[in-house]
Design an enzyme around this catalytic site. Structure first.
Site, PDB file in Angstrom:
ATOM      1  N   ASP A   8       0.878  -1.161   0.000  1.00 55.17           N
ATOM      2  CA  ASP A   8       0.000   0.000   0.000  1.00 55.17           C
ATOM      3  C   ASP A   8       0.929   1.230   0.000  1.00 55.17           C
ATOM      4  O   ASP A   8       2.115   1.111   0.315  1.00 55.17           O
ATOM      5  CB  ASP A   8      -0.879  -0.048   1.258  1.00 55.17           C
ATOM      6  CG  ASP A   8      -1.673   1.222   1.453  1.00 55.17           C
ATOM      7  OD1 ASP A   8      -2.310   1.678   0.490  1.00 55.17           O
ATOM      8  OD2 ASP A   8      -1.639   1.776   2.571  1.00 55.17           O
ATOM      9  N   ASP A  10      -0.106   5.099   0.979  1.00 56.97           N
ATOM     10  CA  ASP A  10      -0.341   6.047   2.075  1.00 56.97           C
ATOM     11  C   ASP A  10      -0.289   5.339   3.432  1.00 56.97           C
ATOM     12  O   ASP A  10      -1.094   4.449   3.697  1.00 56.97           O
ATOM     13  CB  ASP A  10      -1.733   6.693   1.934  1.00 56.97           C
ATOM     14  CG  ASP A  10      -1.891   7.492   0.651  1.00 56.97           C
ATOM     15  OD1 ASP A  10      -0.961   8.221   0.288  1.00 56.97           O
ATOM     16  OD2 ASP A  10      -2.959   7.393   0.016  1.00 56.97           O
ATOM     17  N   GLY A  45      -7.478   3.575   3.398  1.00 60.26           N
ATOM     18  CA  GLY A  45      -7.631   2.619   2.309  1.00 60.26           C
ATOM     19  C   GLY A  45      -8.875   2.805   1.464  1.00 60.26           C
ATOM     20  O   GLY A  45      -9.046   2.158   0.440  1.00 60.26           O
ATOM     21  N   ARG A  48     -11.606   8.376  -2.241  1.00 57.34           N
ATOM     22  CA  ARG A  48     -11.931   9.769  -1.876  1.00 57.34           C
ATOM     23  C   ARG A  48     -13.429   9.974  -1.662  1.00 57.34           C
ATOM     24  O   ARG A  48     -13.857  10.509  -0.645  1.00 57.34           O
ATOM     25  CB  ARG A  48     -11.417  10.708  -2.984  1.00 57.34           C
ATOM     26  CG  ARG A  48     -11.333  12.161  -2.575  1.00 57.34           C
ATOM     27  CD  ARG A  48     -10.829  12.999  -3.744  1.00 57.34           C
ATOM     28  NE  ARG A  48      -9.606  12.461  -4.312  1.00 57.34           N
ATOM     29  CZ  ARG A  48      -9.134  12.750  -5.526  1.00 57.34           C
ATOM     30  NH1 ARG A  48      -9.786  13.600  -6.308  1.00 57.34           N
ATOM     31  NH2 ARG A  48      -8.014  12.213  -5.982  1.00 57.34           N
ATOM     32  N   SER A 115      -5.314   5.393  -4.054  1.00 57.82           N
ATOM     33  CA  SER A 115      -5.157   6.826  -4.326  1.00 57.82           C
ATOM     34  C   SER A 115      -4.945   7.159  -5.797  1.00 57.82           C
ATOM     35  O   SER A 115      -4.084   6.587  -6.462  1.00 57.82           O
ATOM     36  CB  SER A 115      -3.971   7.373  -3.531  1.00 57.82           C
ATOM     37  OG  SER A 115      -3.732   8.704  -3.918  1.00 57.82           O
ATOM     38  N   ASN A 117      -3.752   9.934  -6.548  1.00 56.96           N
ATOM     39  CA  ASN A 117      -2.557  10.791  -6.498  1.00 56.96           C
ATOM     40  C   ASN A 117      -1.261   9.975  -6.451  1.00 56.96           C
ATOM     41  O   ASN A 117      -0.179  10.555  -6.299  1.00 56.96           O
ATOM     42  CB  ASN A 117      -2.621  11.704  -5.271  1.00 56.96           C
ATOM     43  CG  ASN A 117      -3.678  12.783  -5.423  1.00 56.96           C
ATOM     44  OD1 ASN A 117      -3.608  13.614  -6.328  1.00 56.96           O
ATOM     45  ND2 ASN A 117      -4.687  12.760  -4.570  1.00 56.96           N
ATOM     46  N   ASP A 169      -1.599  -0.644   6.081  1.00 62.68           N
ATOM     47  CA  ASP A 169      -1.847   0.016   7.375  1.00 62.68           C
ATOM     48  C   ASP A 169      -3.350   0.158   7.623  1.00 62.68           C
ATOM     49  O   ASP A 169      -3.750   0.737   8.629  1.00 62.68           O
ATOM     50  CB  ASP A 169      -1.203   1.411   7.405  1.00 62.68           C
ATOM     51  CG  ASP A 169      -1.907   2.385   6.493  1.00 62.68           C
ATOM     52  OD1 ASP A 169      -2.254   1.999   5.359  1.00 62.68           O
ATOM     53  OD2 ASP A 169      -2.144   3.537   6.910  1.00 62.68           O
TER      54      ASP A 169
HETATM   55  C1  BG6 Z   1      -5.828   5.742   0.216  1.00 57.06           C
HETATM   56  C2  BG6 Z   1      -5.952   6.447   1.540  1.00 57.06           C
HETATM   57  O1  BG6 Z   1      -4.521   5.322   0.021  1.00 57.06           O
HETATM   58  O2  BG6 Z   1      -6.212   6.622  -0.847  1.00 57.06           O
HETATM   59  C3  BG6 Z   1      -7.359   7.008   1.716  1.00 57.06           C
HETATM   60  O3  BG6 Z   1      -5.672   5.533   2.598  1.00 57.06           O
HETATM   61  C4  BG6 Z   1      -7.702   7.905   0.529  1.00 57.06           C
HETATM   62  O4  BG6 Z   1      -7.423   7.721   2.931  1.00 57.06           O
HETATM   63  C5  BG6 Z   1      -7.539   7.123  -0.768  1.00 57.06           C
HETATM   64  O5  BG6 Z   1      -9.039   8.379   0.642  1.00 57.06           O
HETATM   65  C6  BG6 Z   1      -7.842   7.969  -2.008  1.00 57.06           C
HETATM   66  O6  BG6 Z   1      -6.862   8.942  -2.171  1.00 57.06           O
HETATM   67  P1  BG6 Z   1      -6.867  10.104  -3.247  1.00 57.06           P
HETATM   68  O7  BG6 Z   1      -5.433  10.589  -3.222  1.00 57.06           O
HETATM   69  O8  BG6 Z   1      -7.263   9.507  -4.547  1.00 57.06           O
HETATM   70  O9  BG6 Z   1      -7.825  11.125  -2.771  1.00 57.06           O
HETATM   71 MG    MG Z   2      -2.726   3.106   3.659  1.00 56.28          MG
END
Ligand code: BG6
Ligand code: MG
Length: 212
Positions: A8, A10, A45, A48, A115, A117, A169
């Site tokens: 993972d 984040d 995890g 968004r 994510s 991002n 996590d």
């Molecule tokens: C996960 C995080 O990795 O990504 C979550 O643990 C988050 O908290 C999810 O909401 C989506 O992320 P992003 O960057 O696409 O908003």
């Molecule tokens: Mg995580």
């Protein structure tokens, strides 16, 4: 036999989980919605929009789909601003040592993150060319605890799910790994979960021998 380790992002590779919290906290405070670190644990995890839905459970008014999209976008702008601070020094302790040890043993590595991002973050911390596969929120329809992200990572690596171990996590991430038929390493917030293959507060305490 473990042939691939899927990480993972984040909260495992880098502590951007804290930035997610700070960004959601700003949005919740501005909207007058109760939100604290305990509530934040449920968002680990989760995508968004699903994170926003969990936050809005405590809201005293109803939001239209358009308003929800605008809130999620505002959160992402704040989050992206925080990501600007990231550099190589933000890679969490033990991560590079473990990745190097896995590569030396010809064990494949991948990222499996919800994510969208992910590419920006990997670029900021200088790990964009390190993993054998990267699967993220841009590639999947169903977020963790659905196993899609990990199954797609295994497929791209050409490794059977039962030969993969996932480092997570998040409770949702551990559930996703299990649903994919993979072994599990729970770190940080997930270290206290039951039934893990390996549990550790940080990857600093995890030797390559424990994982493979
Ligand atoms: C996960 C995080 O990795 O990504 C979550 O643990 C988050 O908290 C999810 O909401 C989506 O992320 P992003 O960057 O696409 O908003
Ligand atoms: Mg995580």
């Amino acid at each position: 036999m473990i042939k691939a380790v899927i990480f993972d992002l984040d909260g495992v590779i880098v502590s951007t989980d804290e930035y997610h919290y700070q960004a959601w906290k700003q949005i919740s405070d501005a909207e007058g919605i109760p939100f604290d670190r305990e509530a934040n644990e449920r968002l680990r995890g989760v995508s968004r929009m699903e994170s926003l839905e969990l936050i809005l459970e405590k809201a005293s008014k109803r939001y239209t789909e358009e308003q929800k999209l605008a809130l999620a976008e505002r959160k992402n702008v704040i989050y992206r601003e925080l990501l600007n601070r990231l550099s190589k020094t933000d890679i969490l302790p033990g991560v590079m040592k473990l990745i190097t040890a896995l590569q030396e043993r010809h064990v494949l590595t991948a990222i499996g993150s919800s994510s969208k991002n992910t590419p920006v973050i990997l670029n900021k911390i200088g790990l964009e060319n390190v993993f054998d596969a990267v699967v993220d929120g841009n590639d999947i329809k169903n977020s963790k605890p659905d196993p899609e992200v990990f199954l797609l990572a295994a497929e791209r690596l050409r490794i059977s799910p039962e030969d993969c171990i996932v480092v997570e996590d998040a409770e949702a991430g551990i559930a996703a790994a299990r649903a994919a038929g993979m072994k599990t390493v729970g770190v940080g917030a997930a270290a206290g979960l039951s039934g893990l293959t390996v549990a550790a507060l940080s990857l600093e305490g995890v030797s390559v021998q424990k994982i493979i």
